[in-house]
Scaffold this active site. Structure first.
Site, PDB file in Angstrom:
ATOM      1  N   GLU A 159      -3.895   8.120  48.075  1.00 23.81           N
ATOM      2  CA  GLU A 159      -4.020   9.576  47.922  1.00 23.81           C
ATOM      3  C   GLU A 159      -4.684  10.255  49.104  1.00 23.81           C
ATOM      4  O   GLU A 159      -4.551  11.475  49.267  1.00 23.81           O
ATOM      5  CB  GLU A 159      -4.779   9.906  46.630  1.00 23.81           C
ATOM      6  CG  GLU A 159      -6.256   9.526  46.602  1.00 23.81           C
ATOM      7  CD  GLU A 159      -6.519   8.119  46.111  1.00 23.81           C
ATOM      8  OE1 GLU A 159      -7.594   7.883  45.546  1.00 23.81           O
ATOM      9  OE2 GLU A 159      -5.639   7.241  46.298  1.00 23.81           O
ATOM     10  N   GLY A 213     -12.971   4.196  41.470  1.00 23.49           N
ATOM     11  CA  GLY A 213     -14.242   4.522  40.835  1.00 23.49           C
ATOM     12  C   GLY A 213     -15.387   3.744  41.461  1.00 23.49           C
ATOM     13  O   GLY A 213     -15.167   2.720  42.124  1.00 23.49           O
ATOM     14  N   ASP A 239      -7.845  34.741  41.379  1.00 23.15           N
ATOM     15  CA  ASP A 239      -7.697  34.002  40.125  1.00 23.15           C
ATOM     16  C   ASP A 239      -7.608  34.934  38.921  1.00 23.15           C
ATOM     17  O   ASP A 239      -6.665  34.859  38.131  1.00 23.15           O
ATOM     18  CB  ASP A 239      -8.866  33.032  39.939  1.00 23.15           C
ATOM     19  CG  ASP A 239      -9.036  32.097  41.126  1.00 23.15           C
ATOM     20  OD1 ASP A 239      -8.038  31.866  41.837  1.00 23.15           O
ATOM     21  OD2 ASP A 239     -10.166  31.623  41.351  1.00 23.15           O
ATOM     22  N   GLY A 266     -10.842  39.142  42.253  1.00 23.12           N
ATOM     23  CA  GLY A 266     -10.416  37.985  43.022  1.00 23.12           C
ATOM     24  C   GLY A 266      -9.003  37.584  42.650  1.00 23.12           C
ATOM     25  O   GLY A 266      -8.414  38.091  41.689  1.00 23.12           O
ATOM     26  N   HIS A 270      -6.419   3.209  48.891  1.00 18.77           N
ATOM     27  CA  HIS A 270      -6.259   4.550  48.311  1.00 18.77           C
ATOM     28  C   HIS A 270      -5.073   5.269  48.960  1.00 18.77           C
ATOM     29  O   HIS A 270      -5.180   5.763  50.083  1.00 18.77           O
ATOM     30  CB  HIS A 270      -7.532   5.369  48.526  1.00 18.77           C
ATOM     31  CG  HIS A 270      -8.677   4.939  47.670  1.00 18.77           C
ATOM     32  ND1 HIS A 270      -8.947   5.514  46.449  1.00 18.77           N
ATOM     33  CD2 HIS A 270      -9.608   3.972  47.851  1.00 18.77           C
ATOM     34  CE1 HIS A 270     -10.005   4.922  45.913  1.00 18.77           C
ATOM     35  NE2 HIS A 270     -10.429   3.982  46.746  1.00 18.77           N
ATOM     36  N   LYS A 273      -6.148  25.995  43.334  1.00 15.97           N
ATOM     37  CA  LYS A 273      -6.240  27.310  43.964  1.00 15.97           C
ATOM     38  C   LYS A 273      -4.959  27.699  44.697  1.00 15.97           C
ATOM     39  O   LYS A 273      -4.469  28.828  44.559  1.00 15.97           O
ATOM     40  CB  LYS A 273      -7.417  27.316  44.954  1.00 15.97           C
ATOM     41  CG  LYS A 273      -7.710  28.687  45.557  1.00 15.97           C
ATOM     42  CD  LYS A 273      -8.405  29.569  44.555  1.00 15.97           C
ATOM     43  CE  LYS A 273      -8.844  30.878  45.148  1.00 15.97           C
ATOM     44  NZ  LYS A 273      -9.672  31.674  44.246  1.00 15.97           N
ATOM     45  N   CYS A 328      -7.392   0.739  43.408  1.00 13.67           N
ATOM     46  CA  CYS A 328      -8.752   0.282  43.677  1.00 13.67           C
ATOM     47  C   CYS A 328      -9.460  -0.179  42.393  1.00 13.67           C
ATOM     48  O   CYS A 328      -9.086  -1.182  41.818  1.00 13.67           O
ATOM     49  CB  CYS A 328      -9.536   1.368  44.415  1.00 13.67           C
ATOM     50  SG  CYS A 328     -11.049   0.756  45.209  1.00 13.67           S
ATOM     51  N   TYR A 329     -10.470   0.556  41.903  1.00 16.17           N
ATOM     52  CA  TYR A 329     -11.106   0.163  40.642  1.00 16.17           C
ATOM     53  C   TYR A 329     -10.053   0.071  39.543  1.00 16.17           C
ATOM     54  O   TYR A 329     -10.140  -0.785  38.661  1.00 16.17           O
ATOM     55  CB  TYR A 329     -12.179   1.177  40.251  1.00 16.17           C
ATOM     56  CG  TYR A 329     -12.888   0.827  38.957  1.00 16.17           C
ATOM     57  CD1 TYR A 329     -14.066   0.084  38.984  1.00 16.17           C
ATOM     58  CD2 TYR A 329     -12.379   1.219  37.722  1.00 16.17           C
ATOM     59  CE1 TYR A 329     -14.709  -0.264  37.794  1.00 16.17           C
ATOM     60  CE2 TYR A 329     -13.009   0.880  36.549  1.00 16.17           C
ATOM     61  CZ  TYR A 329     -14.173   0.137  36.576  1.00 16.17           C
ATOM     62  OH  TYR A 329     -14.804  -0.215  35.409  1.00 16.17           O
TER      63      TYR A 329
END
Length: 523
Positions: free
Chosen positions: A181, A62, A237, A235, A179, A379, A89-90
């Site tokens: 990720e 963050g 979705d 679409g 991080h 998605k 991290c944060y």
């Protein structure tokens, strides 16, 4: 009466968001490991923890400083629960601060690549990092821990983060200053996988087949004997949402495709043909193009455009619901990034970005509940679910086309003439992409008609016409994107076709900007 449809997963991970722009990547890595997870902002973490009863918790990074009075904190209930925690991290800083450690601010900035030296073995990196060796990671911090809580020990260090990896094995608290990720930490996905599998003890048993079966039952439980109208845009979705709901409740579902006059070339006809020929569901096409365009014509403000489109959609669905004797539910293809952004730490950018989309709920006067069976999916996960439901690859691979359609690809005042020009240019562009065999390589491509006219010479005459911009990006989940590196032969051929075949365009440019998390396409 805007009840949100939530699933429950007995083996799940809760991610508490402290505002990092890459928090979504934590969720991506956890799901790639075959484990279900959800992100909640720290303000709602108490509720999320109680609702999910997760087997493990991850604290995100963050932008704030834990040394600031009133800065974000994790719920006390998480620490009292005894579940394993991974704090990043944060997250590391607030965890240490909350249970007896200290953090110093402002003097130890470290942004970018760093090397972490491993001092002691741990299940967190078992199988890929060895004691005594250094490994590249990605740092992004201005503060650092200066005193660890009781029970912690340092098992990894870097030049500017002496407590880069610190753990309390007894309580199963694991913290990293870097991080894991992001792709810039090459072994970060393995570290997150080790946390959910080796430390939390979860199996890789979350799949689209399981999600499909669970969601079908959830839809039945929510809807009961009620009627549902589905906003089908054509679409991926909304199409996947429609098929999933139809599998659950059959004829209780009526799909409505609103042709608002902002669709691509032949879009409405193609969608109707596919669904009526291949799927036995009720589909009604409503031609509301005059209604939409007449209220948008001349409007240049992008937010007014979006809100106008959202309002008109609601009005059309209200009218159509009355024609079928009323409806109890409105279904739509809301995705997880929409949900994350709408309640995010930063105050909800999606409230603006998705203002044409009813992410936050429906007007009370509609007296309907939302059915959003995809609101827990990214998605690319929706595409996997589409294959589970039998949608052809040619349809699943279609490029995303946002709800406002051509309205957001026609900056400045909208007119019917400009929409027609843009529609033709867009069709030529996509045709050339398909002919070049690039359509499936590109995540999204579209033309934009800029609110700029330039003087040009065509043949023996002078023109004063619009500039057309072409955009193409590569992406996985739509959260971030990078421009596609076309060769000049392709761009030259495509630009020549557009200028020769579309009256109203005399210049074509290519957009080479990238898209960081949360940015809008063109407004």
């Amino acid at each position: 009466m805007n009840e949100i449809l939530h699933t429950t997963h007995p083996d799940s991970i809760l991610i508490i968001d402290f505002g990092s722009q890459v928090t979504q990547l934590i969720a991506r890595r956890v799901r790639e490991a075959g484990v279900y997870c959800e992100i909640v902002p720290f303000q709602l973490a108490d509720e999320g923890f109680a609702r999910m009863q997760p087997k493990g918790v991850i604290f995100s990074g963050g932008p704030d400083s834990v040394t600031r009075e009133g800065s974000p904190r994790a719920p006390q209930a998480v620490f009292e629960s005894g579940v394993p925690i991974l704090a990043i991290c944060y997250g590391q800083q607030t965890l240490c601060t909350q249970i007896g450690g200290s953090v110093e601010g402002g003097h130890h900035r470290e942004f970018g690549r760093a090397d972490v030296e491993i001092l002691k073995s741990s299940p967190l990196f078992e199988g890929f990092w060895e004691v005594g060796k250094k490994y590249p990671v990605w740092m992004s911090h201005g503060d650092r821990v200066t005193r660890l809580p009781e029970g912690f020990e340092v098992i990894g260090t870097s030049p500017n983060a002496p407590f880069a990896i610190s753990v309390d094995e007894k309580r199963r608290y694991y913290t990293t200053m870097f991080h894991p990720e992001v792709v810039h930490t090459p072994d970060g996905a393995k570290l997150l996988s080790n946390f959910v599998h080796k430390i939390v003890g979860l199996k890789s048993d979350w799949s689209m087949a399981a999600y499909r079966a669970e969601m079908v039952q959830k839809i039945r439980d929510q809807v009961g004997s009620g009627k549902v109208i589905c906003a089908l845009s054509g679409g991926v979705d909304s199409s996947v949402a429609a098929l999933l709901i139809h599998e659950a409740i059959g004829d209780q579902l009526t799909c409505i495709l609103v042709d608002h006059g902002l669709m691509r070339m032949n879009e409405a006809a193609d969608v109707v043909a596919m669904f009526r020929e291949h799927y036995n569901l009720s589909l009604k096409l409503v031609d509301a193009s005059d209604r939409f365009i007449s209220q948008l014509e001349g409007e240049a403000d992008p937010e007014t455009k979006r809100k106008t489109i959202g309002r008109l959609f609601i009005e059309v669905f209200e009218e159509e619901a009355k024609k079928i004797g009323g409806a109890d539910f409105l279904a739509q293809g809301t995705l997880y990034p929409d949900v994350i952004e709408s309640v995010s730490f930063s105050g909800g950018p999606s409230v603006t970005i998705k203002s044409h989309h009813n992410v936050g709920g429906l007007p009370e006067r509609m007296n309907m509940q939302l059915v959003e069976p995809l609101r827990e999916l990214f998605k690319d996960e929706v595409r996997v679910l589409g294959r589970e439901l039998g949608l052809p690859d040619s349809f699943i691979g279609r490029h995303p086309f946002p709800g406002p359609g051509l309205a957001i690809r026609c900056p400045g005042g909208i007119t019917r003439e400009k929409l027609d020009i843009l529609r033709q240019a867009d069709a030529i562009y996509l045709d050339e992409i398909r002919k070049a065999g690039l359509y499936d390589t590109i995540w999204q491509a579209f033309a934009v008609l800029l609110p700029v006219q330039t003087v040009g010479v065509m043949g023996d005459g002078r023109t004063y016409e619009f500039v057309c911009a072409l955009r193409a990006v590569t992406s996985v989940d739509g959260m971030t994107a990078d421009f596609y590196p076309y060769d000049m032969d392709f761009l030259g051929k495509t630009a020549t076709r557009i200028i020769n075949e579309v009256k109203g365009i005399n210049r074509v440019v290519y957009d080479v900007t990238s898209k960081p998390p949360g940015t809008i396409e063109w407004e």
